[in-house]
Design a protein around this motif. Sequence first.
Motif, PDB file in Angstrom:
ATOM      1  N   MET A   1       0.836  -1.190   0.000  1.00 33.63           N
ATOM      2  CA  MET A   1       0.000   0.000   0.000  1.00 33.63           C
ATOM      3  C   MET A   1       0.881   1.254   0.000  1.00 33.63           C
ATOM      4  N   GLN A   2       0.599   2.182  -0.908  1.00 33.74           N
ATOM      5  CA  GLN A   2       1.319   3.450  -0.944  1.00 33.74           C
ATOM      6  C   GLN A   2       0.526   4.479  -0.140  1.00 33.74           C
ATOM      7  N   PHE A   3       0.748   4.442   1.154  1.00 33.68           N
ATOM      8  CA  PHE A   3      -0.002   5.271   2.086  1.00 33.68           C
ATOM      9  C   PHE A   3       0.116   6.754   1.736  1.00 33.68           C
ATOM     10  N   GLU A   4       1.319   7.143   1.278  1.00 39.29           N
ATOM     11  CA  GLU A   4       1.563   8.559   1.018  1.00 39.29           C
ATOM     12  C   GLU A   4       0.731   9.104  -0.137  1.00 39.29           C
ATOM     13  N   LEU A   5       0.162   8.233  -0.981  1.00 39.69           N
ATOM     14  CA  LEU A   5      -0.658   8.691  -2.101  1.00 39.69           C
ATOM     15  C   LEU A   5      -2.122   8.875  -1.726  1.00 39.69           C
ATOM     16  N   LEU A   6      -2.487   8.458  -0.507  1.00 40.06           N
ATOM     17  CA  LEU A   6      -3.860   8.651  -0.065  1.00 40.06           C
ATOM     18  C   LEU A   6      -4.102  10.129   0.254  1.00 40.06           C
ATOM     19  N   HIS A   7      -5.332  10.575   0.080  1.00 41.17           N
ATOM     20  CA  HIS A   7      -5.726  11.939   0.432  1.00 41.17           C
ATOM     21  C   HIS A   7      -5.524  12.133   1.939  1.00 41.17           C
ATOM     22  N   PRO A   8      -5.151  13.347   2.393  1.00 39.73           N
ATOM     23  CA  PRO A   8      -4.965  13.572   3.829  1.00 39.73           C
ATOM     24  C   PRO A   8      -6.147  13.118   4.685  1.00 39.73           C
ATOM     25  N   ALA A   9      -7.358  13.337   4.214  1.00 43.95           N
ATOM     26  CA  ALA A   9      -8.528  12.911   4.983  1.00 43.95           C
ATOM     27  C   ALA A   9      -8.557  11.402   5.146  1.00 43.95           C
ATOM     28  N   ASP A  10      -8.211  10.675   4.078  1.00 44.60           N
ATOM     29  CA  ASP A  10      -8.207   9.220   4.149  1.00 44.60           C
ATOM     30  C   ASP A  10      -7.082   8.708   5.047  1.00 44.60           C
ATOM     31  N   GLN A  11      -5.924   9.377   5.002  1.00 41.45           N
ATOM     32  CA  GLN A  11      -4.832   8.993   5.892  1.00 41.45           C
ATOM     33  C   GLN A  11      -5.242   9.156   7.351  1.00 41.45           C
ATOM     34  N   ILE A  12      -5.872  10.268   7.657  1.00 40.57           N
ATOM     35  CA  ILE A  12      -6.288  10.528   9.032  1.00 40.57           C
ATOM     36  C   ILE A  12      -7.312   9.502   9.492  1.00 40.57           C
ATOM     37  N   ILE A  13      -8.281   9.185   8.642  1.00 43.38           N
ATOM     38  CA  ILE A  13      -9.297   8.193   8.997  1.00 43.38           C
ATOM     39  C   ILE A  13      -8.641   6.837   9.257  1.00 43.38           C
ATOM     40  N   MET A  14      -7.732   6.425   8.390  1.00 42.63           N
ATOM     41  CA  MET A  14      -7.083   5.126   8.527  1.00 42.63           C
ATOM     42  C   MET A  14      -6.294   5.031   9.832  1.00 42.63           C
ATOM     43  N   MET A  15      -5.543   6.081  10.156  1.00 46.33           N
ATOM     44  CA  MET A  15      -4.735   6.048  11.375  1.00 46.33           C
ATOM     45  C   MET A  15      -5.597   6.159  12.636  1.00 46.33           C
ATOM     46  N   MET A  16      -6.651   6.964  12.574  1.00 47.11           N
ATOM     47  CA  MET A  16      -7.518   7.079  13.743  1.00 47.11           C
ATOM     48  C   MET A  16      -8.258   5.770  13.999  1.00 47.11           C
ATOM     49  N   GLU A  17      -8.620   5.067  12.941  1.00 45.88           N
ATOM     50  CA  GLU A  17      -9.250   3.757  13.124  1.00 45.88           C
ATOM     51  C   GLU A  17      -8.321   2.820  13.888  1.00 45.88           C
ATOM     52  N   ARG A  18      -7.029   2.883  13.580  1.00 41.82           N
ATOM     53  CA  ARG A  18      -6.074   2.027  14.282  1.00 41.82           C
ATOM     54  C   ARG A  18      -5.884   2.473  15.721  1.00 41.82           C
ATOM     55  N   ILE A  19      -5.746   3.767  15.925  1.00 36.85           N
ATOM     56  CA  ILE A  19      -5.517   4.276  17.278  1.00 36.85           C
ATOM     57  C   ILE A  19      -6.715   3.967  18.180  1.00 36.85           C
ATOM     58  N   TYR A  20      -7.921   4.214  17.678  1.00 38.88           N
ATOM     59  CA  TYR A  20      -9.112   3.940  18.479  1.00 38.88           C
ATOM     60  C   TYR A  20      -9.344   2.436  18.608  1.00 38.88           C
ATOM     61  N   GLY A  21      -9.191   1.731  17.492  1.00 40.58           N
ATOM     62  CA  GLY A  21      -9.466   0.289  17.483  1.00 40.58           C
ATOM     63  C   GLY A  21      -8.564  -0.517  18.382  1.00 40.58           C
ATOM     64  N   TYR A  22      -7.334  -0.040  18.609  1.00 39.54           N
ATOM     65  CA  TYR A  22      -6.402  -0.767  19.469  1.00 39.54           C
ATOM     66  C   TYR A  22      -6.330  -0.167  20.869  1.00 39.54           C
ATOM     67  N   GLY A  23      -7.362   0.594  21.247  1.00 37.99           N
ATOM     68  CA  GLY A  23      -7.477   1.064  22.622  1.00 37.99           C
ATOM     69  C   GLY A  23      -6.478   2.125  23.019  1.00 37.99           C
ATOM     70  N   MET A  24      -6.043   2.946  22.053  1.00 37.01           N
ATOM     71  CA  MET A  24      -5.040   3.958  22.368  1.00 37.01           C
ATOM     72  C   MET A  24      -5.621   5.364  22.459  1.00 37.01           C
TER      73      MET A  24
END
Length: 429
Positions: A1-24
């Motif tokens: 996956m080329q994360f850097e090519l994702l739109h900033p909004a999509d990058q933020i959503i993807m990372m927040m899903e991980r942070i919230y999903g893993y209890g952080m």
Amino acid sequence: MQFELLHPADQIIMMMERIYGYGMTTTSGGNLSILDDNGDIWITPASVDKGNLNRGDIVCVKADGTVIGKHKPSSEFPFHQMVFRTRSDLKAIVHAHPPALVAFSIVRKAPDMHLLPFDHGLVGEVRIAEYGLPGSAELADKVAAVFAQGYDSVMLENHGVVVGGANLFDAFKSFETLEFMARIEINARRLGTPVTLTDEQLAVAKARQPIAMGDFKPQSYSSEEREARREMCRLIQRSYDQRLFTSGQGSFSQRLEDGSFIITPFGLDRKYLEPGDLVRVSGGAKEAGKLPSRAVALHQHIYETHAHINSVIIAHPPYSMAFAVTSASFDSRTIPESYILLRRTPRLPFGAAFLEPQETAAIFTKDKPIVICENDCIIATGSSLLNAFDRLEVCEFSAQAIISAAVLGDIVHIDDEKIYDLEVAFNLL
């Protein structure tokens, strides 16, 4: 996956899903931002459920202060903006309140980054910013002042942590690693006194370079290899989801029938690895165009030394690593499953895994399938990938049980007579 090519909004959503999903972080806590090439700041919104964000919720604050979006930007926007103004090299910020880091925050200490070399190399030193009212200009000034000193990870007194990076994934990796280190240190202090690495030891680890390997271009992929790649990705994903390692840590390998083996690549996000990302190693040469894990030499020596081992996993799980960074001994005679799978668990000194891979490989026997490397890693071996993964998982669960037992009473180990019965019943002699 080329994360850097994702739109900033999509990058933020993807990372927040991980942070919230893993209890952080919590529903209302935490905020992420990206400074784009136009000078616009994309940031999570104020007062919107962090566990249910979509790309339309992300707010864009233009360089002239104009707000684009259906929500207000996070109340912590002032310190995001101030950090970006202070540090032109930073293009993304992660702020969250994971319990382990909050624990440090409320005693006003920073995690010890001298316990593990990889973590120190990724995160660097951590400093503390004085308490400030959330969302205030005062807090923004205090946070930015610490970043201005060149630190990329800043603890906030009685609040949480702020981590900056050259991009959002880099900031997330550092944040995630820092959270792991906090948990490891907390667990270690329940066992005893953590042993820190010296500057010389950190320098030795930092100087570690990938081994020189020739290249080859695979002419074909057998059904066995295709299945091995699929199964490895499945278990790597599971390992990440179970928090046995972070996005940048952990190496898996599996031997193939022809004597070659498949191994995880260096530097790629473990959560999103795909079969094509994995690297085949054959005859000391690597698959062309790919970079294998820096631990590839150790994997190779283990396979060359032991015919009964077909899979190797190197990881840094937070409960098991508490034993690696203290002098506390790990004794698997707690429940039958632990002893059957783990048996005797020797300790090796710091650096053994990467300075003396051949000697380290020789340590493994059928009754020593897993090794603790001080201030470094846990190495699990098995007859198959699932067998090695099972051992790593049982090691982490056993370590957690031992640490938790300390508040209940003295541990009573299974005695020698019962151990012998286990060895006879499960053909372990």
